[in-house]
Design an enzyme around this catalytic site. Structure first.
Site, short mmCIF file in Angstrom:
data_model
loop_
_atom_site.label_atom_id
_atom_site.label_comp_id
_atom_site.label_asym_id
_atom_site.label_seq_id
_atom_site.Cartn_x
_atom_site.Cartn_y
_atom_site.Cartn_z
N HIS A 15 0.91 -0.90 -0.12
CA HIS A 15 0.23 0.28 0.17
C HIS A 15 0.71 1.42 -0.01
O HIS A 15 2.34 0.79 0.09
CB HIS A 15 -1.03 0.72 1.13
CG HIS A 15 -0.43 0.32 2.53
ND1 HIS A 15 -1.10 0.33 3.73
CD2 HIS A 15 1.19 0.04 3.10
CE1 HIS A 15 -0.13 0.63 4.64
NE2 HIS A 15 0.82 0.11 4.73
N CYS A 34 6.01 6.40 4.87
CA CYS A 34 4.33 5.27 4.34
C CYS A 34 3.82 6.00 2.92
O CYS A 34 3.27 5.76 1.98
CB CYS A 34 3.96 4.99 5.01
SG CYS A 34 4.26 4.27 6.52
N HIS A 40 4.89 -0.07 0.10
CA HIS A 40 5.65 -0.19 0.21
C HIS A 40 5.06 -2.09 0.67
O HIS A 40 3.91 -1.84 0.61
CB HIS A 40 6.28 0.03 1.66
CG HIS A 40 5.48 0.48 2.59
ND1 HIS A 40 4.78 1.69 2.41
CD2 HIS A 40 4.50 -0.65 4.00
CE1 HIS A 40 4.30 1.55 2.97
NE2 HIS A 40 3.73 0.72 4.00
N HIS A 42 3.31 -5.19 3.76
CA HIS A 42 3.21 -5.89 5.04
C HIS A 42 2.85 -7.28 4.79
O HIS A 42 1.82 -8.06 3.89
CB HIS A 42 2.28 -5.06 5.72
CG HIS A 42 2.58 -3.55 6.09
ND1 HIS A 42 3.24 -3.35 7.00
CD2 HIS A 42 2.21 -2.51 5.61
CE1 HIS A 42 3.74 -1.64 6.66
NE2 HIS A 42 2.18 -1.73 6.32
N ASP A 80 -5.14 -10.54 -0.63
CA ASP A 80 -3.84 -11.53 -0.64
C ASP A 80 -2.68 -10.84 -1.93
O ASP A 80 -3.60 -10.94 -2.93
CB ASP A 80 -3.72 -13.11 -0.02
CG ASP A 80 -1.97 -13.11 0.12
OD1 ASP A 80 -2.20 -12.83 0.71
OD2 ASP A 80 -2.37 -15.15 0.05
N HIS A 81 -1.74 -10.69 -1.22
CA HIS A 81 -0.99 -10.33 -2.60
C HIS A 81 -1.39 -9.20 -3.87
O HIS A 81 -1.22 -9.56 -5.22
CB HIS A 81 -0.18 -11.98 -3.50
CG HIS A 81 0.55 -12.26 -2.36
ND1 HIS A 81 0.69 -13.12 -1.54
CD2 HIS A 81 1.95 -12.28 -2.54
CE1 HIS A 81 0.99 -13.95 -1.01
NE2 HIS A 81 2.26 -13.34 -1.69
N GLU A 124 -0.39 -4.75 11.54
CA GLU A 124 0.54 -4.36 10.57
C GLU A 124 2.38 -5.06 10.60
O GLU A 124 2.60 -5.00 9.68
CB GLU A 124 0.30 -3.34 10.71
CG GLU A 124 0.96 -2.29 9.43
CD GLU A 124 0.51 -0.74 9.60
OE1 GLU A 124 0.43 0.24 8.56
OE2 GLU A 124 1.32 -0.23 10.24
NI NI Z 1 2.40 0.65 5.40
#
Ligand code: NI
Length: 138
Positions: A15, A34, A40, A42, A80-81, A124
């Site tokens: 995100h 961010c 980036h 998570h 996911d992904h 997170e």
């Molecule tokens: Ni983040």
């Protein structure tokens, strides 16, 4: 009698925290690194807590396989992904983990009935976690 059952799932996604409602400088001030343009990722841990009556026959609040199936089809297959910013849910909503909690909660909706979704908690990082329990005034 009410009981609660919690289960954890993992979800990897990227995100970028950015809102067009703020200037570039304000975005950087609000989100720090961010806000970097490339985003980036998570490895989120998504925890759902389900409450309800203990079924007299099965002795369970909810069928585990049913919960897994609902989570898979409604949440994990969707996020996911992926890049969360690309999902329509986040078209006009910054994909913070607060908003990811709310999105998971809303996607599950009443699908777990007669059990009730008590909360969604998302880790997170090892230091950050967020929780959503539904609308405050409901
Ligand atoms: Ni983040």
């Amino acid at each position: 009698m009410n009981a609660f059952f919690g289960r954890r799932y993992t979800l990897s996604a990227s995100h970028r925290l950015h809102t067009p409602q703020l200037t570039a400088e304000q975005n950087r001030a609000a989100y720090g690194k961010c806000n970097n343009p490339h985003g980036h990722g998570h490895n989120y841990v998504v925890e759902v807590l389900v409450g309800g009556a203990v079924d007299a026959e099965t002795g369970m609040v909810i069928n585990l396989a049913m919960l897994d199936e609902i989570m898979q089809t409604r949440v994990l297959d969707r996020f996911d992904h992926t890049n969360l910013n690309s999902d329509p849910i986040f078209a006009n909503r910054v994909p913070t983990t607060e908003n990811l909690c709310k999105a998971v909660f809303d996607l599950l909706g009443h699908a777990l009935a007669p059990a009730i979704l008590a909360h969604v908690r998302v880790e997170e990082t090892e230091n950050n976690f967020f929780e959503y329990c539904g609308p405050i005034n409901e």
